[in-house]
Design an enzyme around this catalytic site. Structure first.
Site, mmCIF file in Angstrom:
data_model
loop_
_atom_site.group_PDB
_atom_site.id
_atom_site.type_symbol
_atom_site.label_atom_id
_atom_site.label_comp_id
_atom_site.label_asym_id
_atom_site.label_seq_id
_atom_site.Cartn_x
_atom_site.Cartn_y
_atom_site.Cartn_z
ATOM 1 N N GLY A 191 -2.174 -1.608 4.615
ATOM 2 C CA GLY A 191 -3.173 -2.664 4.771
ATOM 3 C C GLY A 191 -2.829 -3.865 3.885
ATOM 4 N N GLY A 192 -3.871 -4.493 3.319
ATOM 5 C CA GLY A 192 -3.671 -5.681 2.477
ATOM 6 C C GLY A 192 -2.787 -5.397 1.272
ATOM 7 N N GLU A 201 31.891 0.085 5.589
ATOM 8 C CA GLU A 201 30.736 -0.750 5.228
ATOM 9 C C GLU A 201 29.533 -0.411 6.125
ATOM 10 O OE1 GLU A 201 31.508 -4.958 5.420
ATOM 11 O OE2 GLU A 201 29.408 -5.480 5.039
#
Ligand SMILES: Cc1cc2nc3c(=O)[nH]c(=O)nc-3n(C[C@H](O)[C@H](O)[C@H](O)COP(=O)(O)OP(=O)(O)OC[C@H]3O[C@@H](n4cnc5c(N)ncnc54)[C@H](O)[C@@H]3O)c2cc1C
Length: 392
Positions: A352-353, A255
């Protein structure tokens, strides 16, 4: 400064060889065509369609490492690793990858490795076909890292066991048809008193108590389960009674390796998307990738990615060859999970935004990545294992 351009072309890195490249290309095409375009819709719906298991089963992806006589592809763990890496590399969300992998790579292996022929026929054959879905139940509301303290009990009765207790944070917990469940079969036995039973959802007293809401992995279902006097026949015991701790540990290695492999794939995708964005987005009259600050971030991330890949593939090679690999697997899990969070965060920053907006998928990558340092054993537990391996 003039630099000589490297073409970027590379031969497959060991332990992978040319024989894995065809599978890599097929998996990449499938994920890009049949998974990536639907990811946002499935995230929104808080689940991917059950039909996806059947489709993956039909194409052989759920049975890559299982023998052909059970409907598998007769491959090895390396084939499975290619599939898991390509899932994240080619655009599956963390939740989709988690739902598929929890079934094929986490719930089925203990049945295959420790189960009887009859048990393989009952759960592995339909599991590989994607017709019956599995989950692994270890974590409980009262205990996670301290696996030896699990409190779900399986009392011996005539013909089998009666199970009482609860499990939580179980991936596929809501839709699973069978649960490979860790139970206490000896009072006060610590890690010696744990056994694995396969519970089935239609058993009276087996209940899905809650579907949990979470930060990321939205397309996967994460369930809380409760068991009240669930009668489980003796033929559903996996391996030896009270020998379950060994099974937990054997499963953890695989896993954790898969989590590392998946993280390497996700790092690569994030870097590619971000390098392309940095080449296009302009500020102050030039692409932002031409600012040294951005270029250096990309350089650092690519080093982290390649170092992560090298350590992960090294651990995978040891595992594949049946050699001792606890240290390397633990290191790979530790460095890749934290590394992916860092890379996702830096890639978001470079966007960025727009990185903060849903439509670019970067904020999702960051949310999905945050599970890595917790799931499959936390960072702190990985460091404990490593420190103790070094004799401290
Ligand atoms: C989305 C999701 C999916 C999951 N899927 C599954 C699943 O399918 N099956 C399953 O069984 N489990 C699953 N888990 C559970 C996961 O494996 C556990 O959350 C994890 O092992 C940590 O356990 P815990 O949450 O109980 O934290 P705890 O063990 O309570 O730990 C809390 C904090 O204490 C720290 N800590 C604990 N012990 C030590 C120590 N000795 N030294 C230093 N620090 C320590 C931990 O590192 C952590 O920071 C899932 C979890 C999540 C969030």
């Amino acid at each position: 400064m003039t630099v000589i351009r490297d073409t970027g072309a590379r031969a497959p890195l060991p332990p992978f060889g040319e024989e894995h490249e065809e599978l890599r290309a097929t998996a990449r095409r499938f994920v890009a065509r049949e998974i990536a375009p639907h990811v946002e819709e499935w995230e929104e719906a808080r689940e991917f369609p059950r039909e996806l298991y059947r489709r993956c089963g039909e194409l052989g992806f759920l049975g890559l490492k299982f023998p052909e006589e059970y409907g598998g592809q007769g491959g090895t763990h390396l084939h499975d690793a290619v599939w898991v890496e390509e899932l994240s590399r080619s655009g599956a969300s963390g939740g989709v990858a988690a739902g598929l992998n929890a079934h094929a790579s986490i719930a089925m292996p203990p049945i295959f490795n420790f189960g009887t022929e009859e048990q393989r026929q009952r759960w592995i054959v339909p599991g590989i076909a994607g017709e019956r879905i599995g989950a692994l139940g270890i974590t409980e509301p009262g205990t996670g890292s301290d696996v030896a303290s699990i409190a779900t009990t399986a009392k011996r009765v005539d013909g089998g066991y009666v199970v009482n207790g609860a499990k939580t944070f179980i991936t596929n917990g809501v839709r699973a048809d069978f649960l490979v469940c860790a139970c206490r079969t000896a009072e006060g036995g610590g890690h010696h008193g744990i056994s694995f039973l396969v519970l089935e959802r239609e058993m009276p007293g087996y209940e899905v108590s809650r579907k949990l809401e979470k930060m990321g992995w939205h397309a996967s279902d994460t369930g809380e389960l409760s068991f009240s006097d669930v009668e489980v026949p003796a033929e559903n015991l996996l391996g030896e009674e009270n020998g379950g701790f060994h099974l937990v540990m054997a499963n953890f290695a695989w896993e954790r390796l898969l989590m590392a492999v998946g993280a390497v794939g996700a790092m690569q995708r994030l870097l590619e998307v971000t390098i392309a964005y940095a080449g296009e987005r302009e500020a102050f009259g030039r692409p932002i990738g031409r600012f040294q600050a951005i270029r250096h971030k990309v350089a650092e991330m690519s080093v982290l990615m390649e170092a992560s890949r090298a350590l992960t593939y090294h651990a995978l090679r040891l595992f594949h060859e049946g050699l001792d690999c606890i240290r390397e697997v633990t290191m790979a899990k530790l460095v890749t999970q934290r590394g992916l969070v860092e890379i996702a965060d830096e890639c978001l920053q470079i966007h960025g935004g727009y990185g903060y907006m849903r439509e670019y998928g970067i904020e999702r990558a960051l949310r999905d990545a945050r599970l890595g340092p917790i799931g499959g054993g936390t960072d702190e537990i990985m460091k404990e294992i490593l420190g103790r391996q070094m004799g401290l």
